[in-house]
Design a protein around this motif. Structure first.
Motif, PDB file in Angstrom:
ATOM      1  N   UNK A 638       0.831  -1.209   0.000  1.00 36.59           N
ATOM      2  CA  UNK A 638       0.000   0.000   0.000  1.00 36.59           C
ATOM      3  C   UNK A 638       0.864   1.258   0.000  1.00 36.59           C
ATOM      4  N   UNK A 639       1.949   1.215   0.759  1.00 36.76           N
ATOM      5  CA  UNK A 639       2.851   2.371   0.811  1.00 36.76           C
ATOM      6  C   UNK A 639       3.515   2.589  -0.549  1.00 36.76           C
ATOM      7  N   UNK A 640       3.936   1.499  -1.179  1.00 39.21           N
ATOM      8  CA  UNK A 640       4.567   1.613  -2.494  1.00 39.21           C
ATOM      9  C   UNK A 640       3.559   2.103  -3.533  1.00 39.21           C
ATOM     10  N   UNK A 641       2.303   1.600  -3.465  1.00 45.47           N
ATOM     11  CA  UNK A 641       1.272   2.044  -4.408  1.00 45.47           C
ATOM     12  C   UNK A 641       1.007   3.541  -4.267  1.00 45.47           C
ATOM     13  N   UNK A 642       0.998   4.047  -3.021  1.00 47.75           N
ATOM     14  CA  UNK A 642       0.822   5.484  -2.803  1.00 47.75           C
ATOM     15  C   UNK A 642       1.883   6.273  -3.549  1.00 47.75           C
ATOM     16  N   UNK A 643       3.114   5.796  -3.472  1.00 48.63           N
ATOM     17  CA  UNK A 643       4.195   6.482  -4.178  1.00 48.63           C
ATOM     18  C   UNK A 643       4.011   6.363  -5.682  1.00 48.63           C
ATOM     19  N   UNK A 644       3.730   5.162  -6.150  1.00 50.50           N
ATOM     20  CA  UNK A 644       3.613   4.910  -7.584  1.00 50.50           C
ATOM     21  C   UNK A 644       2.454   5.691  -8.212  1.00 50.50           C
ATOM     22  N   UNK A 645       1.384   5.876  -7.426  1.00 49.25           N
ATOM     23  CA  UNK A 645       0.212   6.581  -7.934  1.00 49.25           C
ATOM     24  C   UNK A 645       0.260   8.088  -7.668  1.00 49.25           C
ATOM     25  N   UNK A 646       1.334   8.537  -7.048  1.00 48.77           N
ATOM     26  CA  UNK A 646       1.507   9.976  -6.810  1.00 48.77           C
ATOM     27  C   UNK A 646       1.613  10.676  -8.161  1.00 48.77           C
ATOM     28  N   UNK A 647       0.939  11.803  -8.348  1.00 51.16           N
ATOM     29  CA  UNK A 647       0.968  12.485  -9.652  1.00 51.16           C
ATOM     30  C   UNK A 647       2.367  12.907 -10.105  1.00 51.16           C
ATOM     31  N   UNK A 648       3.318  13.006  -9.168  1.00 54.98           N
ATOM     32  CA  UNK A 648       4.672  13.427  -9.539  1.00 54.98           C
ATOM     33  C   UNK A 648       5.626  12.248  -9.737  1.00 54.98           C
ATOM     34  N   UNK A 649       5.138  11.016  -9.573  1.00 57.06           N
ATOM     35  CA  UNK A 649       6.032   9.853  -9.649  1.00 57.06           C
ATOM     36  C   UNK A 649       6.722   9.762 -11.021  1.00 57.06           C
ATOM     37  N   UNK A 650       5.950   9.697 -12.084  1.00 55.81           N
ATOM     38  CA  UNK A 650       6.534   9.594 -13.426  1.00 55.81           C
ATOM     39  C   UNK A 650       7.254  10.890 -13.823  1.00 55.81           C
ATOM     40  N   UNK A 651       6.673  12.082 -13.574  1.00 51.34           N
ATOM     41  CA  UNK A 651       7.416  13.314 -13.893  1.00 51.34           C
ATOM     42  C   UNK A 651       8.755  13.420 -13.159  1.00 51.34           C
ATOM     43  N   UNK A 652       8.784  12.969 -11.896  1.00 47.16           N
ATOM     44  CA  UNK A 652      10.046  12.993 -11.135  1.00 47.16           C
ATOM     45  C   UNK A 652      11.099  12.124 -11.824  1.00 47.16           C
ATOM     46  N   UNK A 653      10.686  10.922 -12.209  1.00 47.05           N
ATOM     47  CA  UNK A 653      11.610  10.035 -12.918  1.00 47.05           C
ATOM     48  C   UNK A 653      12.078  10.656 -14.222  1.00 47.05           C
ATOM     49  N   UNK A 654      11.152  11.298 -14.921  1.00 52.90           N
ATOM     50  CA  UNK A 654      11.451  11.826 -16.244  1.00 52.90           C
ATOM     51  C   UNK A 654      12.338  13.065 -16.184  1.00 52.90           C
ATOM     52  N   UNK A 655      12.144  13.902 -15.164  1.00 54.89           N
ATOM     53  CA  UNK A 655      12.822  15.204 -15.144  1.00 54.89           C
ATOM     54  C   UNK A 655      13.923  15.332 -14.095  1.00 54.89           C
ATOM     55  N   UNK A 656      13.945  14.443 -13.107  1.00 54.12           N
ATOM     56  CA  UNK A 656      14.931  14.579 -12.040  1.00 54.12           C
ATOM     57  C   UNK A 656      15.925  13.417 -11.974  1.00 54.12           C
ATOM     58  N   UNK A 657      15.730  12.412 -12.820  1.00 54.94           N
ATOM     59  CA  UNK A 657      16.663  11.281 -12.848  1.00 54.94           C
ATOM     60  C   UNK A 657      17.214  11.145 -14.268  1.00 54.94           C
ATOM     61  N   UNK A 658      18.199  10.274 -14.464  1.00 54.22           N
ATOM     62  CA  UNK A 658      18.778  10.103 -15.814  1.00 54.22           C
ATOM     63  C   UNK A 658      17.926   9.233 -16.745  1.00 54.22           C
ATOM     64  N   UNK A 659      16.667   8.959 -16.392  1.00 53.95           N
ATOM     65  CA  UNK A 659      15.842   8.010 -17.150  1.00 53.95           C
ATOM     66  C   UNK A 659      15.846   8.273 -18.651  1.00 53.95           C
ATOM     67  N   UNK A 660      15.626   9.524 -19.036  1.00 53.27           N
ATOM     68  CA  UNK A 660      15.471   9.817 -20.469  1.00 53.27           C
ATOM     69  C   UNK A 660      16.761   9.605 -21.251  1.00 53.27           C
TER      70      UNK A 660
END
Length: 788
Positions: A638-660
């Motif tokens: 449940x704790x992990x799902x809260x993070x994963x479903x956070x509206x900033x989860x994917x944007x954070x990965x996309x803009x604050x990590x080397x993902x792209x």
């Protein structure tokens, strides 16, 4: 702690001190464009560490360093300087790897590892002897090597690492000096993306130069330590191979790629055989024997370079059998032991070297079946037009003969073409050369039946279907339904008959990388454990031996970690016929990159399998412990799902990590994400860039997130003593906590502390940081350790 202290002292003596000596040479080498960088790096390290310890902002530290220690003021010059630092550090890592590889045998001598030879000697003096021999005679381990972008060293650098290792062994300072100069001028990055065939060749490099001799030596050591001359289990250690066969999400892997890789595996093996035959020929110089050796050598030489010239396993064995008979009966058995060791290698590697697995996603097979049925006039547009019974009737009984050329869709055409050519690969490399078809994202019985039908319609009916069809349950949904899916399949007479022809063995793959991405660390690992128990029970009820194939990545965040601890901790309810696991990315170099490392890690897999079989007290997790782990897994999920479903989860990965940048780097042939949508969605993320991005940020979210909250929730319910008992008494739970500690140890939130002040992402960063701190606090509390 004393043992750990001794291990650290040993490591310091064999690795750190030697590295510092050789790095001293390295620091002063005048490389092109990176003149004084080596001298500056220790200054930078000290300056930055001192600043981070004070809680200073990384950006401010960078500005302060350039102002205080360099005359650089222009932004582009700063960027150029930092790229030269990266280039230099990359080469220092190569040097460090070489020193560590050279030290590995000495470090193992000082470790307290129980080896397979220890088990054999132990068994000789106890009632376990017959059980030990029986298990060794039927057991098998299969490391399956995959091509992944984290394995980035080009072949030239791999050669340099091997040479440096040898020079460090011999303390050859002059040779090290020259090789380090060469390393400084050798490009580390690739000018373009590798093709799937080139990725396969990079892994075949290890097969030729490491695993061929290492497996032969492992096997001969075991035989030498067994007083039973009848011991003969060439399948004890086998190699699996994915590059060139894994087409899941990689449009660049074609039928032609698969054929070329299969040929290269066979021809590379013949080069290994040729080297051994040449060496044996210098010893077996006797009358009649020498002519036969020369003929064998000539035939193997032809097969090394001509993919159309095929030497079968039977031809090779007939030739060496004649030679062995002559040596035994007419030449006093001279050098017979050397010849027998070569014969063992022939039995192990046959004509395939490694088993080339085929893998494709379930959605591709669904698409292929849909197009085929539309072409046959059995549906108009979609499979949903058919009832389940109608679809089963078609898949299991409908007769048709596919022609790949009539399909316009490139993926459908390639899928069918590849299945057609697999028969040719088996004819060239033998059945063991390619006999498994793995289905990603298996979530219903049709995942398997679609492939079963595709083989049938391609001419592989009845006895001709010499392929294991392997479902891969990798998501929470797939694992939850795994046992029911297999039960449904075994109830189908046609499929049950197929399994009977495959010696009543069913291989099932369980994926870790996508499991942790989908369900979080604790939930994914516990789900896989329980799924294995359920699948073992279903298969046993049908008199089928289930073989589990684990998708284990390198770090715990991708389901990796300590393999020996993991396999030794499986419960008595989980089948233990073989150990099969993927060896991915950097793990190939770091754990299986030298002969000594490969032998050690294979030895540890063997002992893990034997430990479960031979220990008197079977590992049984009682009902209370299971309830406790279930509760932990659900809170964590449940704790992990809260993070994963956070509206900033994917944007954070996309803009604050080397993902792209994964998709832009020339480090792998496979696209960094699924699909072609412009907007990034969570479902499109591949496990490697997903986990890799968290790792490069030193935040390692998939390796612990939710664990701290789960432990804390149960401690607040007064269950701290129960959790401590769980850690001390349940090996599987302890293995999970220990692996998570590895992820936590490798975190460094000081590097991204400035993100806590970001107006958009600050609160999200703090969510991650707070869970990290809570996880550290809680794992120390329940383990009783003073430090991770």
């Amino acid at each position: 702690m004393l043992q750990q202290s001794q291990a650290i002292n040993s490591f310091n003596n064999w690795v750190r001190k030697k590295y510092n000596i050789y790095n001293g040479i390295f620091l002063n080498l005048p490389f092109e464009h990176i003149g004084n960088i080596g001298v500056m790096i220790p200054v930078m390290a000290s300056y930055f560490q001192a600043g981070l310890d004070k809680g200073l902002d990384p950006q401010a530290l960078m500005d302060g360093f350039f102002k205080t220690h360099t005359g650089i003021t222009e932004e582009q010059e700063k960027i150029d300087f930092m790229f030269r630092v990266i280039q230099y550090v990359e080469r220092q890592i190569v040097l460090y790897d070489s020193v560590e590889d050279a030290a590995f045998p000495h470090l193992q001598d000082n470790a307290n590892n129980v080896s397979i030879i220890d088990y054999i000697h132990l068994g000789e003096q106890s009632p376990m002897k017959s059980r030990l021999i029986r298990k060794l005679s039927s057991f098998s381990i299969r490391p399956v090597f995959t091509a992944h972008p984290t394995q980035f060293y080009p072949p030239a650098v791999l050669d340099i690492i091997a040479r440096l290792k040898s020079m460090v062994d011999n303390n050859d300072l002059n040779g090290i000096d020259l090789t380090l100069q060469q390393l400084g001028m050798t490009p580390m990055r690739k000018s373009q993306k590798p093709t799937p065939f080139e990725e396969a060749q990079n892994i075949i490099y290890y097969l030729r130069h490491v695993y061929y001799d290492a497996i032969g030596k492992c096997y001969s050591r075991i035989k030498e330590n067994l007083p039973y001359h009848s011991f003969d289990n060439p399948g004890l250690m086998r190699i699996g191979f994915w590059p060139g066969g894994d087409r899941d999400g990689n449009p660049y892997v074609t039928a032609e790629t698969t054929r070329k890789v299969a040929d290269d595996l066979r021809m590379s093996l013949m080069k290994c055989y040729y080297g051994d035959i040449k060496e044996l020929g210098q010893k077996l110089t006797f009358r009649d024997v020498d002519a036969r050796m020369a003929a064998l050598r000539s035939n193997v030489y032809k097969s090394m370079f001509d993919p159309a010239y095929i030497l079968s396993y039977d031809e090779l064995m007939d030739s060496v059998a004649e030679i062995r008979k002559l040596v035994l009966e007419h030449h006093n058995s001279l050098y017979l032991e050397d010849l027998d060791k070569f014969i063992d290698k022939l039995k192990i590697f046959r004509t395939h070297f490694a088993t080339l697995d085929i893998r494709q996603d379930h959605t591709v097979h669904r698409k292929a079946i849909r197009e085929i049925l539309k072409n046959e006039g059995l549906i108009k547009d979609d499979l949903a037009e058919l009832s389940e019974d109608q679809l089963l009737e078609i898949l299991l009984k409908h007769k048709l003969h596919l022609d790949p050329e009539i399909f316009n869709d490139a993926v459908v055409k390639e899928t069918i073409l590849n299945i057609f050519q697999l028969r040719d690969i088996q004819e060239k490399n033998g059945e063991q050369g390619c006999n498994r078809y793995i289905i990603s994202n298996s979530e219903d019985m049709f995942s398997v039946l679609f492939v079963f039908a595709l083989f049938r319609w391609s001419g592989y009916s009845g006895q001709k279907l010499t392929f294991d069809i392997v479902p891969l349950f990798e998501t929470m949904q797939g694992m939850a339904g795994g046992a029911a899916i297999m039960q449904d399949l075994f109830n189908i007479p046609q499929y049950r008959e197929h399994v009977s022809r495959r010696k009543n063995r069913q291989t099932i793959m369980l994926g870790f990388s996508d499991g942790t991405k989908d369900g979080g660390y604790l939930k994914a690992n516990w789900s896989i454990f329980k799924t294995k128990e359920e699948l073992s029970a279903v298969c046993s009820a049908h008199d089928i031996d289930v073989i589990f194939f684990d998708g284990r990545g390198g770090p715990p965040a991708r389901g990796g970690g300590k393999s020996h601890r993991f396999y030794a901790a499986q419960s008595e309810k989980i089948a233990n016929h073989e150990i099969q696991l993927t060896i991915q990315g950097q793990t190939i170099t770091s754990r299986y990159g030298t002969r000594e490392q490969f032998m050690h890690n294979c030895d540890q897999l063997l002992t893990a399998g034997l430990a479960r079989e031979l220990q008197d007290d079977k590992i049984c997790i009682d009902k209370e412990a299971r309830i406790l782990i279930d509760e932990l897994a659900e809170v964590s999920y449940r704790k992990y799902l809260e993070l994963k479903e956070h509206p900033l989860f994917v944007p954070y990965l996309e803009h604050k990590t080397p993902l792209k940048y994964y998709s832009e780097a020339n480090i792998g042939s496979r696209p960094a994400k699924r699909g072609k949508k412009k907007e990034l969605e969570f479902s499109d993320l591949r496990a490697i860039p997903f986990v890799g991005s968290w790792s490069q940020m030193k935040q390692n979210v998939p390796g612990y997130f939710g664990l701290g909250s789960a432990l804390d929730a149960l401690v607040k319910k007064g269950k701290q003593d129960a959790l401590k008992k769980l850690f001390s008494d349940v090996p599987f739970f302890k293995a999970l906590i220990m692996n998570s500690m590895m992820s936590l140890t490798k975190c460094n939130f000081a590097l991204t502390k400035h993100m806590g002040d970001d107006p958009v992402y600050g609160d999200f960063w703090r969510i991650i940081y707070d869970e990290y701190r809570l996880s550290v606090e809680m794992v120390l509390a329940i383990s009783g350790y003073d430090e991770l």
